[in-house]
Scaffold this motif. Structure first.
Motif, PDB file in Angstrom:
ATOM      1  N   THR A  55       0.817  -1.215   0.000  1.00 42.48           N
ATOM      2  CA  THR A  55       0.000   0.000   0.000  1.00 42.48           C
ATOM      3  C   THR A  55       0.848   1.261   0.000  1.00 42.48           C
ATOM      4  O   THR A  55       0.323   2.349  -0.210  1.00 42.48           O
ATOM      5  N   GLY A  56       2.149   1.136   0.227  1.00 33.07           N
ATOM      6  CA  GLY A  56       3.025   2.294   0.266  1.00 33.07           C
ATOM      7  C   GLY A  56       3.118   2.936   1.640  1.00 33.07           C
ATOM      8  O   GLY A  56       3.795   3.940   1.825  1.00 33.07           O
ATOM      9  N   TYR A  57       2.467   2.369   2.615  1.00 32.96           N
ATOM     10  CA  TYR A  57       2.458   2.935   3.963  1.00 32.96           C
ATOM     11  C   TYR A  57       3.814   2.798   4.651  1.00 32.96           C
ATOM     12  O   TYR A  57       4.202   3.652   5.429  1.00 32.96           O
ATOM     13  N   CYS A  90       6.125   5.728   3.603  1.00 37.75           N
ATOM     14  CA  CYS A  90       5.535   7.066   3.694  1.00 37.75           C
ATOM     15  C   CYS A  90       6.308   7.929   4.691  1.00 37.75           C
ATOM     16  O   CYS A  90       6.690   7.468   5.766  1.00 37.75           O
ATOM     17  N   CYS A 135       0.514  10.896   5.559  1.00 37.01           N
ATOM     18  CA  CYS A 135       0.271   9.458   5.387  1.00 37.01           C
ATOM     19  C   CYS A 135      -1.148   9.030   5.741  1.00 37.01           C
ATOM     20  O   CYS A 135      -1.410   7.836   5.851  1.00 37.01           O
ATOM     21  N   LYS A 155      -4.088   9.008   4.085  1.00 38.93           N
ATOM     22  CA  LYS A 155      -4.778   8.165   3.103  1.00 38.93           C
ATOM     23  C   LYS A 155      -4.137   6.779   3.017  1.00 38.93           C
ATOM     24  O   LYS A 155      -4.832   5.769   2.906  1.00 38.93           O
ATOM     25  N   LEU A 156      -2.815   6.747   3.049  1.00 37.13           N
ATOM     26  CA  LEU A 156      -2.130   5.455   2.993  1.00 37.13           C
ATOM     27  C   LEU A 156      -2.414   4.618   4.234  1.00 37.13           C
ATOM     28  O   LEU A 156      -2.581   3.395   4.146  1.00 37.13           O
ATOM     29  N   GLN A 216      -5.881   3.214   3.862  1.00 32.57           N
ATOM     30  CA  GLN A 216      -5.867   2.117   2.892  1.00 32.57           C
ATOM     31  C   GLN A 216      -5.235   0.862   3.504  1.00 32.57           C
ATOM     32  O   GLN A 216      -5.712  -0.252   3.294  1.00 32.57           O
ATOM     33  N   PHE A 217      -4.171   1.053   4.258  1.00 33.40           N
ATOM     34  CA  PHE A 217      -3.514  -0.076   4.930  1.00 33.40           C
ATOM     35  C   PHE A 217      -4.476  -0.770   5.894  1.00 33.40           C
ATOM     36  O   PHE A 217      -4.594  -1.997   5.903  1.00 33.40           O
ATOM     37  N   THR A 256      -7.219  -2.671   4.022  1.00 40.59           N
ATOM     38  CA  THR A 256      -6.691  -3.894   3.416  1.00 40.59           C
ATOM     39  C   THR A 256      -6.405  -4.945   4.479  1.00 40.59           C
ATOM     40  O   THR A 256      -6.676  -6.130   4.284  1.00 40.59           O
TER      41      THR A 256
END
Length: 117
Positions: free
Chosen positions: A41-43, A46, A50, A52-53, A56-57, A60
């Motif tokens: 997720t890119g977290y 980051c 951060c 939004k990430l 999203q993390f 998920t």
């Protein structure tokens, strides 16, 4: 006298330690999956803004068995104090299951004294 206290407490201490080890093992086994989700997720990389990430993390991570594990852990945190309060320090033996509490005869005081008057 402290040895008597530790002797009486050792069963509860052993059970508590075993439960802590079991929970830690379950959560340690999910570490690699959570790290993969964070990386995907890119977290994990980051450095700024951060939100939004992170969202999203979390979304998920809460799918599949990780979400069920999260729900089970939350339920355990809610129920564990009540279960500890019910059973901690109670001697469990067949004799203690059958024995009535001290001073309890099964009849109320008013019924026992009404027949003698």
């Amino acid at each position: 006298m402290i040895w008597l206290t530790w002797r009486q407490f050792r069963t509860q201490a052993a059970v508590g330690l075993a439960l802590v080890i079991a929970v830690a093992a379950v959560y340690l086994s999910t570490r690699s999956t959570l790290l993969d989700i964070a990386r995907d997720t890119g977290y994990a990389a980051c450095t700024a803004d951060c939100g939004k990430l992170a969202q999203q993390f979390v979304q998920t991570a809460r799918t599949g068995y990780l979400g069920q594990l999260y729900q089970a852990g939350a339920l355990l945190l809610i129920l564990l104090p009540a279960l500890i309060g019910l059973f901690w320090g109670r001697r469990w033996s067949p004799a203690s299951w059958r024995a009535a509490p001290t001073g309890w005869s099964g009849t109320s005081r008013s019924a026992a004294t009404a027949g003698s008057a």
